[in-house]
Motif scaffolding. Structure first.
Motif, mmCIF file in Angstrom:
data_model
loop_
_atom_site.group_PDB
_atom_site.id
_atom_site.type_symbol
_atom_site.label_atom_id
_atom_site.label_comp_id
_atom_site.label_asym_id
_atom_site.label_seq_id
_atom_site.Cartn_x
_atom_site.Cartn_y
_atom_site.Cartn_z
ATOM 1 N N GLU A 183 -60.243 -14.661 -31.999
ATOM 2 C CA GLU A 183 -61.197 -15.205 -31.028
ATOM 3 C C GLU A 183 -62.646 -15.092 -31.487
ATOM 4 O O GLU A 183 -63.532 -15.730 -30.910
ATOM 5 C CB GLU A 183 -61.017 -14.499 -29.680
ATOM 6 C CG GLU A 183 -59.681 -14.765 -29.021
ATOM 7 C CD GLU A 183 -58.581 -13.789 -29.436
ATOM 8 O OE1 GLU A 183 -57.568 -13.702 -28.711
ATOM 9 O OE2 GLU A 183 -58.741 -13.096 -30.481
ATOM 10 N N GLY A 233 -62.410 -20.518 -26.662
ATOM 11 C CA GLY A 233 -61.568 -19.908 -25.645
ATOM 12 C C GLY A 233 -60.116 -20.320 -25.750
ATOM 13 O O GLY A 233 -59.700 -21.033 -26.673
ATOM 14 N N TYR A 234 -59.326 -19.845 -24.790
ATOM 15 C CA TYR A 234 -57.886 -20.092 -24.756
ATOM 16 C C TYR A 234 -57.601 -21.430 -24.086
ATOM 17 O O TYR A 234 -58.244 -21.798 -23.097
ATOM 18 C CB TYR A 234 -57.180 -18.983 -23.989
ATOM 19 C CG TYR A 234 -57.379 -17.605 -24.564
ATOM 20 C CD1 TYR A 234 -56.778 -17.231 -25.764
ATOM 21 C CD2 TYR A 234 -58.183 -16.666 -23.922
ATOM 22 C CE1 TYR A 234 -56.964 -15.975 -26.294
ATOM 23 C CE2 TYR A 234 -58.373 -15.402 -24.441
ATOM 24 C CZ TYR A 234 -57.768 -15.051 -25.626
ATOM 25 O OH TYR A 234 -57.960 -13.807 -26.159
ATOM 26 N N ASN A 246 -59.175 -16.339 -20.072
ATOM 27 C CA ASN A 246 -60.564 -16.577 -20.488
ATOM 28 C C ASN A 246 -61.522 -15.712 -19.682
ATOM 29 O O ASN A 246 -62.463 -15.136 -20.232
ATOM 30 C CB ASN A 246 -60.924 -18.057 -20.314
ATOM 31 C CG ASN A 246 -60.369 -18.919 -21.422
ATOM 32 O OD1 ASN A 246 -60.273 -18.486 -22.563
ATOM 33 N ND2 ASN A 246 -60.001 -20.151 -21.090
ATOM 34 N N TYR A 251 -63.545 -13.268 -22.095
ATOM 35 C CA TYR A 251 -64.873 -13.829 -22.388
ATOM 36 C C TYR A 251 -65.780 -13.582 -21.185
ATOM 37 O O TYR A 251 -65.346 -13.676 -20.041
ATOM 38 C CB TYR A 251 -64.794 -15.323 -22.655
ATOM 39 C CG TYR A 251 -64.010 -15.730 -23.889
ATOM 40 C CD1 TYR A 251 -64.664 -16.022 -25.091
ATOM 41 C CD2 TYR A 251 -62.624 -15.852 -23.848
ATOM 42 C CE1 TYR A 251 -63.947 -16.412 -26.213
ATOM 43 C CE2 TYR A 251 -61.900 -16.240 -24.973
ATOM 44 C CZ TYR A 251 -62.569 -16.515 -26.149
ATOM 45 O OH TYR A 251 -61.841 -16.897 -27.265
ATOM 46 N N PHE A 267 -67.292 -11.698 -26.389
ATOM 47 C CA PHE A 267 -65.841 -11.559 -26.337
ATOM 48 C C PHE A 267 -65.449 -10.092 -26.385
ATOM 49 O O PHE A 267 -65.973 -9.318 -27.201
ATOM 50 C CB PHE A 267 -65.186 -12.297 -27.516
ATOM 51 C CG PHE A 267 -63.684 -12.154 -27.541
ATOM 52 C CD1 PHE A 267 -62.898 -12.874 -26.661
ATOM 53 C CD2 PHE A 267 -63.071 -11.267 -28.409
ATOM 54 C CE1 PHE A 267 -61.514 -12.730 -26.661
ATOM 55 C CE2 PHE A 267 -61.697 -11.112 -28.427
ATOM 56 C CZ PHE A 267 -60.912 -11.850 -27.551
#
Length: 512
Positions: A310, A366-367, A374, A378, A391
């Motif tokens: 990430e 992000g996811y 997220n 985040y 993050f």
């Protein structure tokens, strides 16, 4: 990057406020090209006859790679692929893998890599659904393994493409470069979208560029679905190097390389004495044992690095030398930040242990399709402000007095044994200082028991247990130390902890 003080730092002493930024902010450095494939195109224009890659006797020049990728990009555009789309790249290590990867980027899309020879069909289907890869690239040999829903298109990379000019796309730095799938707590991997800005920032600045120059040979050892493979592949091609794509023999590729990027587990299987050309080594993905780092640092520039997918491959790096008192993970890479925070996300004084959060240009988009995750991982960055995000790495660390980061395991590696909190990495670290021990891993077997594994197989288990007993509290001492000739690996080149736990249970069952 603009600073915002003293608001979020008001509880710190003036000295700690100053060191928060001095230690925690990487240098501000311009990135020469925010689009990764443009950097490869520049290399092709400058040296079209230079060898871009070789694999099992086959070669492709930069000019050939660029032309084949242009033709593929034109085909993708004709099939309706547009900037912002995701295209599956379900391949094995090969030259067609490179054509597919670069062609996808030239079409303005993000590549979604999976090793078609290793990934189970259910996971491939999950990747197709989650990343919405309407088009999947593969090779004819493996086409039957691709789960292709109705309305989806498969293109085989060994099928000749008619010549076509690269489509004119409006790709921007914040568009996707790749989508990687990481292990998830639900058992389903999570798709992480990483942008061109993220990737260019680590690959096109130093030390992330690893000093790669035109003509340098860079080993390609890792699974294409692993983010460190992007470091190997794109790090090489954006700097004009020759990518040495391995076959089954990892050591054979390493022996002819100038630069190696690997996990410690993969690197431990390579003998530095057999690799006289290697001048630069970078490791990440899991903690590196000090003996392994020292062994390679005697003959090459050895970079110990850290960072989850990430935060775009790695976001901290340290050039290690055998004389260094500590094997640290270094400082933030350019245009990035690292914060050591408490549970309330407040900065801790220098030297105190907390959770590391990452900020700056490394923070990925992000996811995919997972708003809850997220929101958990985040968060708005109160230190950089200006709409930036940070993050939560779940790595524990602290700043040393000289301003480098000491990695102290992961929050999810903290376990309770007999009611006491234990850092598993701290036990393994003691074991790796035992004479002859090259690697160690410690796992929790049950609420009262730890078990450790050491290699090679001639490490004395009683000596190893005594070393832990002499250094740590009694509840940290493993009940069993199992010497092994090697530690099992996952398909991403990390230690396979589930395989080790199964091994323990099998041995215990036999003993009963």
């Amino acid at each position: 990057m603009p600073l915002r003080t003293p608001g979020p730092l008001g509880h710190l002493t003036p000295r700690d406020q100053r060191l928060f930024w001095q230690y925690g902010r990487g240098p501000t450095v311009p990135v020469p090209d925010p689009l990764v494939h443009r950097a490869v195109e520049r290399q092709a224009a400058a040296a079209p006859h230079a060898v871009a890659a070789e694999h099992l006797g086959d070669r492709i020049t930069y000019g050939e790679l660029d032309r084949h990728a242009d033709a593929l990009a034109a085909r993708l555009a004709r099939e309706g692929v547009r900037p912002g789309d995701h295209v599956g790249l379900f391949v094995r290590r090969s030259i067609p893998m490179l054509v597919g990867l670069l062609g996808i980027l030239k079409a303005g899309a993000a590549y979604v890599p999976q090793d078609i020879g290793l990934t189970p069909p259910d996971q491939l289907a999950h990747v197709v659904r989650t990343a919405r890869t309407r088009v999947v690239l593969t090779v004819a040999e493996h086409a039957h393994r691709v789960p292709l829903p109705d309305g989806h298109l498969m293109i085989t990379l060994d099928e000749p493409q008619p010549y076509g000019t690269r489509p004119r796309t409006r790709t921007g730095p914040d568009d996707g470069c790749y989508v990687l799938f990481t292990s998830g707590t639900t058992g389903r991997p999570n798709g992480v979208k990483v942008t061109h800005r993220n990737v260019a920032n680590i690959l096109l600045t130093e030390p992330g560029g690893l000093g790669i120059r035109p003509g340098d040979r860079v080993a390609q050892l890792l699974n294409v679905a692993f983010d460190m493979a992007a470091w190997e592949i794109l790090g090489c091609l954006t700097h004009g190097g020759t990518l040495v794509i391995r076959g089954k023999d990892i050591a054979a590729a390493a022996r002819t390389a100038d630069v190696i990027v690997a996990t410690p587990t993969v690197l431990s299987g390579i003998d530095p004495a057999a690799c006289p050309r290697v001048r630069t080594v970078a490791v990440a993905g899991e903690p590196c044992p000090r003996p392994l780092a020292d062994r390679w640092a005697r003959t090459a520039a050895f970079h110990n690095c850290c960072g989850p997918t990430e935060t775009t491959i790695v976001n901290t790096m340290q050039r290690h030398r055998p004389s260094d008192p500590l094997l640290s993970i270094g400082r933030p890479t350019p245009n990035n930040t690292v914060y050591v925070l408490d549970a309330g996300r407040r900065p801790l004084p220098i030297g105190e242990v907390g959770e590391m959060w990452a900020g700056g240009d490394c923070v990925s988009a992000g996811y995919l399709g997972n708003d809850a995750l997220n929101a958990e991982r985040y968060a708005p960055d109160p230190f950089l402000g200006a709409g930036r995000r940070m993050f939560r790495t779940r790595d524990l660390g602290r700043w040393t007095p000289d301003g480098t980061l000491e990695h102290l395991g992961r929050t999810d590696d903290q376990v309770k044994v007999r009611g006491f909190r234990v850092e598993l990495d701290s036990v393994s670290s003691v074991l790796e200082r035992v004479e002859g021990c090259l690697r160690a891993v410690t796992l929790k077997r049950d609420s009262r028991t730890l078990v450790s594994f050491v290699c090679p197989a001639d490490v004395d288990p009683d000596t190893a247990r005594r070393a832990v007993a002499d250094a740590l509290p009694y509840y940290c001492v493993p009940e069993h130390v199992m010497p092994l000739p090697f530690l099992p690996e996952t398909d991403r080149g990390k230690i396979d902890k589930q395989a080790l736990l199964r091994m323990v249970e099998e041995r215990m069952a036999v003993a009963r």
